[in-house]
Design a protein around this motif. Structure first.
Motif, PDB file in Angstrom:
ATOM      1  N   LYS A 157       0.803  -1.215   0.000  1.00 21.93           N
ATOM      2  CA  LYS A 157       0.000   0.000   0.000  1.00 21.93           C
ATOM      3  C   LYS A 157       0.841   1.272   0.000  1.00 21.93           C
ATOM      4  N   ASP A 158       1.964   1.272   0.738  1.00 19.78           N
ATOM      5  CA  ASP A 158       2.777   2.489   0.763  1.00 19.78           C
ATOM      6  C   ASP A 158       3.375   2.764  -0.613  1.00 19.78           C
ATOM      7  N   GLU A 159       3.693   1.690  -1.346  1.00 15.56           N
ATOM      8  CA  GLU A 159       4.235   1.893  -2.684  1.00 15.56           C
ATOM      9  C   GLU A 159       3.156   2.431  -3.620  1.00 15.56           C
ATOM     10  N   GLY A 160       1.936   1.998  -3.396  1.00 19.35           N
ATOM     11  CA  GLY A 160       0.822   2.485  -4.207  1.00 19.35           C
ATOM     12  C   GLY A 160       0.654   3.985  -4.103  1.00 19.35           C
ATOM     13  N   VAL A 161       0.991   4.535  -2.935  1.00 24.68           N
ATOM     14  CA  VAL A 161       0.885   5.980  -2.735  1.00 24.68           C
ATOM     15  C   VAL A 161       1.695   6.715  -3.801  1.00 24.68           C
ATOM     16  N   VAL A 162       2.880   6.175  -4.121  1.00 27.09           N
ATOM     17  CA  VAL A 162       3.756   6.839  -5.083  1.00 27.09           C
ATOM     18  C   VAL A 162       3.175   6.765  -6.497  1.00 27.09           C
ATOM     19  N   THR A 163       2.701   5.577  -6.889  1.00 24.27           N
ATOM     20  CA  THR A 163       2.141   5.446  -8.225  1.00 24.27           C
ATOM     21  C   THR A 163       0.921   6.350  -8.381  1.00 24.27           C
ATOM     22  N   ASN A 164       0.112   6.402  -7.344  1.00 26.52           N
ATOM     23  CA  ASN A 164      -1.045   7.283  -7.356  1.00 26.52           C
ATOM     24  C   ASN A 164      -0.648   8.728  -7.527  1.00 26.52           C
ATOM     25  N   PHE A 165       0.392   9.097  -6.813  1.00 26.34           N
ATOM     26  CA  PHE A 165       0.896  10.461  -6.900  1.00 26.34           C
ATOM     27  C   PHE A 165       1.289  10.778  -8.339  1.00 26.34           C
ATOM     28  N   PHE A 166       1.991   9.843  -8.953  1.00 28.89           N
ATOM     29  CA  PHE A 166       2.446  10.033 -10.323  1.00 28.89           C
ATOM     30  C   PHE A 166       1.290  10.210 -11.289  1.00 28.89           C
ATOM     31  N   LEU A 167       0.255   9.412 -11.089  1.00 32.49           N
ATOM     32  CA  LEU A 167      -0.846   9.437 -12.044  1.00 32.49           C
ATOM     33  C   LEU A 167      -1.767  10.625 -11.838  1.00 32.49           C
ATOM     34  N   ASN A 168      -1.947  11.016 -10.576  1.00 31.29           N
ATOM     35  CA  ASN A 168      -3.042  11.945 -10.308  1.00 31.29           C
ATOM     36  C   ASN A 168      -2.668  13.306  -9.752  1.00 31.29           C
ATOM     37  N   GLU A 169      -1.407  13.507  -9.369  1.00 29.91           N
ATOM     38  CA  GLU A 169      -1.134  14.777  -8.720  1.00 29.91           C
ATOM     39  C   GLU A 169      -0.123  15.608  -9.495  1.00 29.91           C
ATOM     40  N   PRO A 170      -0.247  16.916  -9.385  1.00 28.19           N
ATOM     41  CA  PRO A 170       0.640  17.782 -10.164  1.00 28.19           C
ATOM     42  C   PRO A 170       2.006  17.930  -9.499  1.00 28.19           C
ATOM     43  N   PHE A 171       3.055  17.902 -10.295  1.00 23.97           N
ATOM     44  CA  PHE A 171       4.388  18.224  -9.788  1.00 23.97           C
ATOM     45  C   PHE A 171       5.204  18.751 -10.962  1.00 23.97           C
ATOM     46  N   GLU A 172       6.188  19.586 -10.642  1.00 21.67           N
ATOM     47  CA  GLU A 172       6.981  20.186 -11.717  1.00 21.67           C
ATOM     48  C   GLU A 172       8.306  19.470 -11.928  1.00 21.67           C
ATOM     49  N   LYS A 173       8.901  19.022 -10.809  1.00 23.59           N
ATOM     50  CA  LYS A 173      10.217  18.398 -10.919  1.00 23.59           C
ATOM     51  C   LYS A 173      10.294  17.200  -9.999  1.00 23.59           C
ATOM     52  N   LEU A 174      11.238  16.321 -10.336  1.00 19.09           N
ATOM     53  CA  LEU A 174      11.480  15.174  -9.465  1.00 19.09           C
ATOM     54  C   LEU A 174      12.895  15.271  -8.919  1.00 19.09           C
ATOM     55  N   LEU A 175      13.035  14.971  -7.645  1.00 19.78           N
ATOM     56  CA  LEU A 175      14.356  14.880  -7.049  1.00 19.78           C
ATOM     57  C   LEU A 175      14.550  13.406  -6.703  1.00 19.78           C
TER      58      LEU A 175
END
Ligand SMILES: Nc1nc2c(ncn2[C@@H]2O[C@H](COP(=O)(O)OP(=O)(O)OP(=O)(O)O)[C@@H](O)[C@H]2O)c(=O)[nH]1
Ligand SMILES: [Mg+2]
Lengths: 670, 74
Positions: free
Chosen positions: A64-82
Motif C-alpha cells: 500500500k505504501d508503494e501504491g501511494v507513489v504510483t497514485n501520486f504520479f498518475l493523479n497529482e501535479p508536480f513540476e520536478k522530481l528529485l
C-alpha cells in the motif's frame, strides 16, 4: 511556486534530506518503509514545496505504501522530481531512475550515502554518470547535511532537463507494443505513453486501471496478450514481460555503472557483518532480543525512570502547588477558581506530566532501535514465531512501534504486502501497551506492588503480546482464512545513531504526549472537574452526588464481577477512551488529591491488589483510544473492521479480567 | 537449492521461477535474479528464515522459499 517530489528506493535517506531542506522533522529510521504517506514541506527559500514520498523500488507497486507513489504520479501535479540514489547500491537504484526518465519529467539526481560507498571502496565518477543519464547529479550526505545547500539551489533554480528517455531498447515486440498504444491513445492523454505502456506490460495495476478509464478493457488485454506472444516467439523463451523488461533495464544499467564506477576490493569484513553474526545468531538471536527488551524496560520503569518521575512528582505537588496557591491568594481569586485550578487542572494535568521522564526514556529506546538498523533484524528473528500464528516477521515492526504509540504502529502496517496480514496487524497492534498506558501501571504498581513493581508491569506488556499472538492464530484460522503469507525483508547496514538525530526523534515522539497534556487532558480535566463539582442538586455538591458519580454509577455494576464496581472506576474508563492517560487525570480529580503519592494511599482503600491487577489488565486491552480508532478506520477504510476492533477488545478484556479476578479469588488471592 | 547451503557457503542463482510470485518480485526489486551470486550469512533455528547476502546487501527470506530457488555452488 513549484512542487518538487522526492522519490527513490526505500531507506536511501529521502526523509533525512527532506528534513534538511525544509527544516522540518519527519520520521527517519534505518529500515525500509519508514515513510508510508505523502508529506509536504516548504523549502527554506519559502517558495517551493518539497514532497516526501514512501520509498519504492519500481513504480509498479506491491504494497500500500508503494501504491501511494504510483497514485501520486498518475493523479497529482508536480513540476520536478528529485531522485535520491544510494551510492552504495547504484545498480538497484537505477532501475527506478530509468522509469523516471521514461516518464519524461524534469529530474535531478541526489547521490546520497557517498560515505557508505566510500567505505566499501566504491568510487563514482559523477560527471560521467550525469552525462550518461543526461541529467544533473549532485552529491550529498543527507545525514550530515553536506551538499544540501547546493542541491537546494540546483532544484529550486530555473529549468531542469528531462534526461535521456531512450536509454533502453526493449526489443522488437515490446517496442511495437508501445507504438500501438501510442496510436490508440493519440491526443487523449497527458502522461507519456512510452512510460504508460511499459508500466502496463510490467503489470502495474494502477496504470491498468487508469488506462481502463480511457480504453475498453478488452483492447488493453488484447494488446498485452499479443505483445507477450510476440515477445515469447521472438526470444524463444517463456519469460514473462516484466522479467524481460527488468532484464533489459539491468543490461543498460550495467553499462552505465561499469563506465562510471570503480571498485577496489575491500577485504575487511564490514562491522555490520560482525554484529550480525552475534545478533542474528542461531542460538543467541532471540535471547539477545529479550535481554535488550528487558534492559530497556527496567531502565524505563525501575532503574532510571522511576526516581526521575518521583522527583518530578514532589516538585509538582510541593513547590509548584504552593507557588500557585500563593499566587492565587495574592490575586484574590474566588474559591471556585482556586478549586478549579488546584483540584482540577493541576491535579489532572500534573498527574499526567509526572510521567514525562518515563515516557521520554521509552521513546529514546524506541528511537534507538529504529535508527540503528536493529528493527529489521528483530523482524527476521521473530519471523518463525510469527509464521506459526499466520503473520510474518514484518508485522513485528508495527507492534514494536506500537509500544510507543499505537497510531504510527498501525500506519507502519502499510508496508506489509498481503492484505490479510496487514489487516491482522492493524487489528492487533492496539493490544501493544502504548506509552499512554504506562502512567496507569506506574500509579497502580506504586500503590499495590511496591516490591515487584517491574515484574508486574512486565507481565502486562507480555500479556498484551501473548494475547495478540493467540488472537492472530484464531483470526487466521477463522475470519481471515486463506492467502499465503510471504516474507522478504531487506536488512540495512547498521548505522551508529547520531546524538542529534536521536534526540530529535525522541523529542518528536514525546512532544505529542506533552502537547496532549496541555490541550486534551487540560480541557478534559476542566470538564471532569465541573462534572464532579455539579450535580442534580446544584453546584459544589458532595462528589458522590455529582453528575459524574451518576454517570459512572450506571455502568458500575457491570464491572463488579471483575473487581472494580465503583462509579469512580467506570467514570475513568470512559475518559480513557479519549486518551489512556486521561484515566490518571480523572482519578486524581475524583479522589481529590494533589499528588501521586496520596492518590496511591487512597487507592489502597478502594481496590484490593487482585482488583488492581484486574483493572490494569482491563486498561491494557479494553479499547483502542479515540486517535487509534480513527487511524484504524482510515487505514482499513471499513466501518465493520473498525467496530470489530473495538468490540473484540472489549470482549477479550472483560473475559480476561473476569478470569484473573474470579480465578484469583478461587485461588485464595485478594 | 539455496535453502540447502550452509552458513558461509556461496552460490549462483540458476532458476528462481518456482518461488512464490511475491517473493520473486521482491527479490527482483532488490536486484537478486538469475545469475546473481549469493552467500548464506546465517540460518535461524526451528526452520526459521535465512539471511542471504548479495552484491553488498543483506536480505532475509523464509527457508521454504529458499528451498525453491535453484543455485549452483561456487
Ligand atoms: N551513512 C549515511 N547514512 C545516511 C545518509 N542519509 C541518511 N542516512 C541514514 O539512512 C537511514 C534512512 O534514512 P531515511 O531518511 O529514513 O530514509 P528514507 O529514504 O526516507 O526511507 P523510507 O522512508 O523507508 O523510504 C537513517 O538511519 C539515516 O540516518 C548518508 O548520507 N550517509
Ligand atoms: Mg522516508
Amino acid at each position: 511556486m513549484m512542487n518538487i517530489a522526492l522519490i527513490g528506493n526505500p531507506n536511501t535517506g529521502k526523509t533525512s534530506l527532506f528534513n534538511n531542506l525544509t527544516g522540518s522533522y519527519e520520521y527517519v529510521g534505518n529500515w525500509s518503509g519508514v515513510t508510508v504517506e505523502k508529506k509536504v514541506g516548504i523549502f527554506k527559500n519559502g517558495k517551493d514545496q518539497l514532497i516526501d514520498l514512501p520509498g519504492v523500488y519500481t513504480l509498479n507497486p506491491l504494497s500500500k505504501d508503494e501504491g501511494v507513489v504510483t497514485n501520486f504520479f498518475l493523479n497529482e501535479p508536480f513540476e520536478k522530481l528529485l531522485n535520491i540514489l544510494d551510492a552504495s547500491q547504484l545498480r538497484r537504484n537505477l532501475h527506478l531512475t530509468l522509469q523516471l526518465l521514461e516518464y519524461g519529467a524534469p529530474v535531478i539526481i541526489g547521490l546520497n550515502m557517498l560515505d557508505v560507498a566510500k567505505n566499501r571502496g566504491i568510487q563514482i565518477d559523477i560527471a560521467k554518470l550525469s552525462e550518461s543519464l543526461g541529467v544533473n547529479v549532485a552529491p550529498v550526505v543527507a545525514r550530515s547535511g553536506k551538499g544540501c545547500d547546493e542541491l537546494a539551489e540546483l532544484v529550486t533554480a530555473g529549468a531542469v532537463g528531462t534526461g535521456k528517455n531512450n536509454l533502453v531498447y526493449y526489443g522488437k515486440a515490446i517496442e511495437a507494443g508501445i507504438l500501438e498504444l501510442e496510436n490508440k491513445l493519440a491526443g487523449k492523454i497527458k502522461h507519456p505513453v512510452r512510460w504508460l505502456a511499459l508500466q502496463l506490460f510490467e503489470g502495474n495495476p494502477y496504470v491498468k486501471n487508469y488506462l481502463e478509464t480511457i480504453l475498453p478493457i478488452e483492447e488493453i488485454e488484447k494488446l498485452i496478450n499479443s505483445v507477450t506472444v510476440d515477445q515469447q516467439q521472438n526470444a524463444d523463451s517463456k519469460q514473462a514481460l516484466d522479467q524481460v523488461i527488468h532484464r533489459k533495464r539491468s543490461e543498460a544499467i550495467d553499462k552505465i555503472v561499469s563506465a562510471a564506477t570503480t571498485k577496489q576490493e575491500n577485504k575487511k569484513v564490514p562491522l555490520t557483518e560482525k554484529v550480525d553474526m552475534v545478533v542474528t545468531n542461531k542460538f543467541l538471536g532471540i535471547p539477545i532480543f529479550l535481554v535488550l527488551m528487558y534492559v530497556m524496560f527496567m531502565l524505563t520503569f525501575d532503574w532510571l525512570g522511576f526516581p526521575l518521575s518521583d522527583a518530578l512528582d514532589s516538585f509538582l505537588s510541593g513547590p509548584l502547588t504552593s507557588g500557585i496557591t500563593a499566587a492565587l491568594a495574592a490575586a484574590g481569586a474566588s474559591t471556585f477558581i482556586k478549586d478549579l485550578i488546584l483540584d482540577g487542572i493541576v491535579a489532572g494535568v500534573g498527574g499526567v506530566l509526572v510521567f514525562v521522564p518515563q515516557i521520554f526514556i521509552l521513546f529514546f529506546f524506541i528511537s534507538l532501535l529504529e535508527d540503528s538498523g536493529y528493527m529489521a533484524r528483530v523482524a527476521l528473528v521473530m519471523d518463525r514465531l510469527m509464521e506459526s500464528v499466520g503473520l510474518n516477521g514484518k508485522a513485528f515492526i508495527p507492534m514494536m512501534i506500537g509500544f510507543g504509540c499505537n497510531v504510527p504502529g498501525i500506519m507502519a502496517a502499510r508496508t506489509i504486502e498481503t492484505p490479510k496480514e496487514r489487516l491482522m496487524t492493524i487489528l492487533l497492534t492496539p493490544l501493544m501497551s502504548c506509552s499512554a498506558r504506562l502512567p496507569v501501571y506506574a500509579l497502580f504498581v506504586g500503590a499495590f506492588f511496591v516490591e515487584q513493581k517491574a515484574a508486574v508491569v512486565l507481565s502486562l506488556y507480555v500479556l498484551g503480546v501473548v494475547i495478540a499472538l493467540i488472537l492472530a492464530k484464531v483470526f487466521s484460522k477463522t475470519l481471515l482464512k486463506g492467502e499465503t503469507s510471504v516474507f522478504v525483508i531487506e536488512l540495512p547496514p547498521y548505522r551508529l545513531p547520531q546524538a542529534r538525530a536521536l534526540w530529535r526523534s525522541t523529542w518528536d515522539k514525546g512532544k505529542g504526549f506533552v502537547k496532549k497534556a496541555g490541550t486534551f487532558i487540560f480541557a478534559g480535566s476542566v470538564l471532569i472537574w465541573l462534572l464532579a463539582y455539579a450535580g442534580p442538586e446544584g453546584v459544589n455538591v458532595s462528589m458522590d452526588d455529582s453528575y459524574l458519580a451518576l454517570l459512572g454509577g450506571i455502568f458500575a455494576p457491570l464491572f463488579a464481577p471483575i473487581g472494580f464496581g465503583t462509579w469512580q472506576a467506570s467514570a475513568s474508563l470512559f475518559t480513557g477512551f479519549l486518551a489512556k492517560e486521561a484515566i490518571i487525570s480523572t482519578m486524581n480529580i475524583i479522589y481529590f488529591v494533589p499528588d501521586e503519592a496520596s492518590l496511591q494511599g487512597l487507592l489502597a482503600a478502594h481496590y484490593t491488589p487482585l482488583a488492581a491487577y484486574s483493572f490494569m489488565a482491563f486498561i491494557l486491552l479494553y479499547i483502542p483510544c479515540l486517535a487509534t480508532v480513527a487511524t484504524i478506520y482510515k487505514e482499513t477504510g471499513s466501518r465493520r473492521w473498525t467496530a470489530f476492533s473495538i468490540a473484540y477488545a472489549l470482549v477479550i478484556a472483560y473475559v480476561l479480567s473476569l478470569v484473573i479476578y474470579q480465578g484469583g479469588r478461587l485461588l485464595g488471592l485478594t | 537449492m539455496l535453502g540447502k547451503l550452509k552458513t558461509g557457503e556461496k552460490g549462483r542463482i540458476m532458476n528462481i521461477a518456482s518461488a512464490d510470485k511475491f517473493v520473486r518480485r521482491r527479490l527482483l526489486d532488490l536486484g537478486i535474479a538469475e545469475g546473481s551470486e549469493v552467500c548464506v550469512k546465517c540460518i535461524l533455528p526451528f526452520g526459521g528464515p535465512v539471511m542471504v547476502e548479495s552484491c553488498g546487501q543483506c536480505i532475509g527470506i523464509r527457508r521454504k522459499e529458499a528451498l525453491r530457488i535453484e543455485v549452483e555452488r561456487v
